[in-house]
Scaffold this motif. Sequence first.
Motif, PDB file in Angstrom:
ATOM      1  N   ILE A  78      21.452  44.643 -23.177  1.00 30.72           N
ATOM      2  CA  ILE A  78      20.608  43.637 -22.526  1.00 30.72           C
ATOM      3  C   ILE A  78      19.482  44.298 -21.738  1.00 30.72           C
ATOM      4  CG2 ILE A  78      20.564  41.884 -20.696  1.00 30.72           C
ATOM      5  CD1 ILE A  78      23.348  40.998 -21.673  1.00 30.72           C
TER       6      ILE A  78
ATOM      7  N   TYR B 153      16.897  45.701 -24.112  1.00 33.83           N
ATOM      8  CA  TYR B 153      16.050  44.643 -24.669  1.00 33.83           C
ATOM      9  C   TYR B 153      15.008  44.206 -23.645  1.00 33.83           C
ATOM     10  CZ  TYR B 153      18.326  43.431 -29.139  1.00 33.83           C
ATOM     11  OH  TYR B 153      18.790  43.435 -30.439  1.00 33.83           O
ATOM     12  N   LEU B 154      15.443  44.058 -22.387  1.00 29.95           N
ATOM     13  CA  LEU B 154      14.547  43.603 -21.330  1.00 29.95           C
ATOM     14  C   LEU B 154      13.526  44.664 -20.937  1.00 29.95           C
ATOM     15  CD1 LEU B 154      17.216  41.911 -19.033  1.00 29.95           C
ATOM     16  CD2 LEU B 154      15.384  40.717 -20.238  1.00 29.95           C
TER      17      LEU B 154
ATOM     18  N   LEU C 272      16.711  37.936 -26.528  1.00 26.68           N
ATOM     19  CA  LEU C 272      17.839  38.779 -26.160  1.00 26.68           C
ATOM     20  C   LEU C 272      18.880  38.836 -27.278  1.00 26.68           C
ATOM     21  CD1 LEU C 272      18.128  37.790 -22.402  1.00 26.68           C
ATOM     22  CD2 LEU C 272      17.230  39.910 -23.367  1.00 26.68           C
TER      23      LEU C 272
ATOM     24  N   GLY D 190      17.926  37.759 -17.467  1.00 28.38           N
ATOM     25  CA  GLY D 190      18.602  38.130 -18.703  1.00 28.38           C
ATOM     26  C   GLY D 190      20.108  37.968 -18.617  1.00 28.38           C
TER      27      GLY D 190
END
Length: 500
Positions: free
Chosen positions: A200, A203-204, A321, A84
């Motif tokens: 980030i 989101y991951l 992302l 990511g």
Amino acid sequence: MTLVDVRTPDPKRFIPGATGDWEVIVGMEVHAQVLSNSKLFSGASTEFGKPQNSNVSLVDAAMPGMLPVINEECVRQAVRTGLGLKAQINKRSLFDRKNYFYPDLPQGYQISQFKDPIVGEGKIVISLGPDRQGQFEDIEIGIERLHLEQDAGKSLHDQHATMSYVDLNRSGVALMEIVSKPDMRSSDEAKAYMTKLRSIVRYLGTCDGNMDEGSMRADVNVSVRRPGEGFGTRCEIKNVNSIRFIGQAIEYEARRQIGILEDGGTIEQETRLFDPNKGETRSMRSKEDAHDYRYFPDPDLLPLEFDDAFVSALAVDLPELPDDKKERFVRELGLSIYDASVLVSEKAIADYFEAVAAGRDGKTAANWVINDLLGALNRTGKDIEQTPVSPAQLGAIIDLIKAGTISGKIAKDLFEIVLTEGGDPAEIVEARGMKQVTDTGAIEKAVDEIIAANPDQVEKVKAKPTLAAWFVGQVMKATGGKANPQAVQALVKAKLGIEE
């Protein structure tokens, strides 16, 4: 790491001092707790909020003869995060022992990674703005490395008048230490970096980013220099657990260092703490260098090795992302960069928006989510997960406007009702008589009455046609805001003889 200056000095970021301009240099070491049900080297639970010393195995307590066993899910999460961050994934890495004494570190050392981390160099792009012209400035911040390590426990100093207690619930919890390069040049950039990094990992799904719970915290390295000179001596501000505090700590520390240097002093490399109550940093201890920790490979752990197939399988399942989602919102839905940036700032907000926008006009959905929903949540101190208005309810309000059932003004009132009381928007409109008046006969009657009652205003309109808006407002007021605004405007202009 080798310090490389990749930024051109920018006067708009300079800090004025008594003897000239200064530039602040910021790098960050972010500790992000890996989302995993168990710890890095034991099967103990990582659940937050459990009673003190209830999430502790014999390994975490460093009982004699206990050996660490790597948690494969933590490895997967670290690789996902590296992907990511568009970083190099090292398929062979080593665990080391970082030796230091602290009461809440039962082993007397921390298992970490030093020379051979699991993730190498990467990058994050932050956006500052908008400026007065509505423009954004994109800045690339380099990532030096990401390595896995175990967390220490927690010392409790407020439980007893003369003793300190130790809680080992966090001992052995898996952390990703994400180390930036010294590429930030202001507190605003540092706050934007931390915000983007947190977005980030959320989101991951590799870290929950809850800074108030300690699952994400930052060590902030700050130094100052004259523009164009080499890097100065840095001080590390330890364990800052709020994005707002990060900004405040940098502002104070930069001013402190500038004051010392302008008085002819020197900066001592040290570790400091930020006191949010006083808004200042204070000395904690002298800053250790790597050799002070006497790193050496952990003899109980083999090198961590995996192949390309392992990485590829994780890459395939990565979610969209923030940067990619923002670009799609602008490209496919016609949103402004600003609106798209707001909507992708948190995954939960982006998911909510996409549910509202499905099958509807994207710009209209964005306006309602940003201005009305997020505005209301901000007023009530709630976040998107606590919203009392579901995507289906907000979508239904938008549909009622499009169908001409209600006007924009009625929609605002309807939104407030749904926000405070709940319910189906269509049923509320029907039950409370909130439907928009579209009967041109009824609207024409109201227009005639307003014009007849205001002959002075009629004369003014003849000289200045834009004053017709006053009549439109009066008609809307007389009809309780239920008249169709377009029909009112057309009839007012026709009655007053104003050409389109």
